[in-house]
Design a protein around this motif. Structure first.
Motif, mmCIF file in Angstrom:
data_model
loop_
_atom_site.group_PDB
_atom_site.id
_atom_site.type_symbol
_atom_site.label_atom_id
_atom_site.label_comp_id
_atom_site.label_asym_id
_atom_site.label_seq_id
_atom_site.Cartn_x
_atom_site.Cartn_y
_atom_site.Cartn_z
ATOM 1 N N GLY A 19 -65.881 15.744 70.226
ATOM 2 C CA GLY A 19 -66.847 15.461 71.280
ATOM 3 C C GLY A 19 -68.097 14.853 70.675
ATOM 4 O O GLY A 19 -68.206 14.684 69.455
ATOM 5 N N LEU A 20 -69.071 14.537 71.518
ATOM 6 C CA LEU A 20 -70.294 13.918 71.012
ATOM 7 C C LEU A 20 -71.060 14.844 70.076
ATOM 8 O O LEU A 20 -71.808 14.373 69.206
ATOM 9 N N GLU A 21 -70.886 16.157 70.232
ATOM 10 C CA GLU A 21 -71.567 17.122 69.356
ATOM 11 C C GLU A 21 -70.707 17.529 68.164
ATOM 12 O O GLU A 21 -70.962 18.548 67.519
ATOM 13 N N ARG A 22 -69.683 16.762 67.861
ATOM 14 C CA ARG A 22 -68.763 17.100 66.769
ATOM 15 C C ARG A 22 -69.511 17.398 65.476
ATOM 16 O O ARG A 22 -70.407 16.651 65.072
ATOM 17 N N GLY A 23 -69.157 18.504 64.840
ATOM 18 C CA GLY A 23 -69.786 18.897 63.590
ATOM 19 C C GLY A 23 -70.939 19.857 63.756
ATOM 20 O O GLY A 23 -71.418 20.436 62.774
ATOM 21 N N VAL A 24 -71.394 20.075 64.999
ATOM 22 C CA VAL A 24 -72.502 20.994 65.245
ATOM 23 C C VAL A 24 -71.972 22.425 65.245
ATOM 24 O O VAL A 24 -70.886 22.715 65.767
ATOM 25 N N VAL A 25 -72.734 23.337 64.645
ATOM 26 C CA VAL A 25 -72.375 24.753 64.625
ATOM 27 C C VAL A 25 -73.434 25.535 65.400
ATOM 28 O O VAL A 25 -74.629 25.411 65.119
#
Length: 218
Positions: A11-17
């Motif tokens: 998704g557009l927030e890929r990599g966010v934790v």
């Protein structure tokens, strides 16, 4: 209140934790959500995650496009570390990096233990990739059967018992009329169901679907 962590795999927030969020946690497209997902397929307030006596509960808030866990549509579901959520085009995995690493070690130990006992382990091969990080549907209950509810009133105990007995009785009746065919030399083979039994299975599935809808209707 419990703390929960989610990692965005796609998704557009890929990599966010999103680490150690205090429950309850809201997920959706609006800025007011604890986990905001920038995707038009995500409802304004799509789902919530809450703690109930140490169990983490995911609830879909009657979203337009629904919520899936490990590839299966859910309304309410008890989350386990490694469960994969699909909300709109976004893929989230439940658990922190540390929790996932511990889970991977546990699965690896389980697989090695089964191998040492001589049990076939091919079904567990790739479980880390397939169950934790794959977008393809997997097991909705990879931990095994869900926990039996406790602290029920006498009426609730009777209702749960009757519901399980209803399902058990119908499955027993279907298996009773099933016919084996194409057996190999080890006695393995498939089962053939009469059309009436197959239709009874469909009827049972619909009854369960209606029950799930009633139980999870907010």
């Amino acid at each position: 209140m419990a703390q929960v962590s989610f990692q965005i795999l796609d998704g557009l927030e890929r990599g966010v934790v999103f680490a150690e969020l205090q429950t309850p946690v809201s997920i959706g497209r609006e800025d007011d959500n604890d986990i905001r997902l920038n995707d038009e397929r995500v409802s304004r307030f799509h789902a919530k995650v809450q703690d109930d006596d140490g169990h983490i509960i995911l609830t879909d808030l009657q979203s337009t496009n629904g919520t899936r866990v490990n590839g299966h549509p859910v309304q309410v579901h008890v989350l386990h570390v490694g469960d994969q959520l699909q909300i709109g085009r976004c893929i989230l995995v439940f658990g922190s990096r540390e929790q996932l690493a511990e889970k991977i070690d546990q699965l690896a130990d389980k697989r090695r233990g089964l191998g040492e006992s001589g049990t076939v382990v091919s079904d567990l091969e790739g479980v880390v990739e397939n169950e934790l990080f794959s977008e393809t549907p997997g097991e909705l209950f990879p931990e095994g059967p869900p926990e039996t509810p406790g602290d029920l009133s006498p009426l609730q105990t009777a209702q749960v018992s009757d519901l399980v007995a209803y399902v058990h009785s119908n499955l027993t009746n279907v298996l009773f009329v099933a016919e084996s065919f194409d057996r190999d030399h080890e006695g393995q083979g498939d089962l053939r169901l009469p059309r009436e039994a197959w239709m009874r299975m469909q009827q049972l599935q619909m009854h369960l679907a209606e029950t799930l809808k009633k139980v999870t209707d907010p």
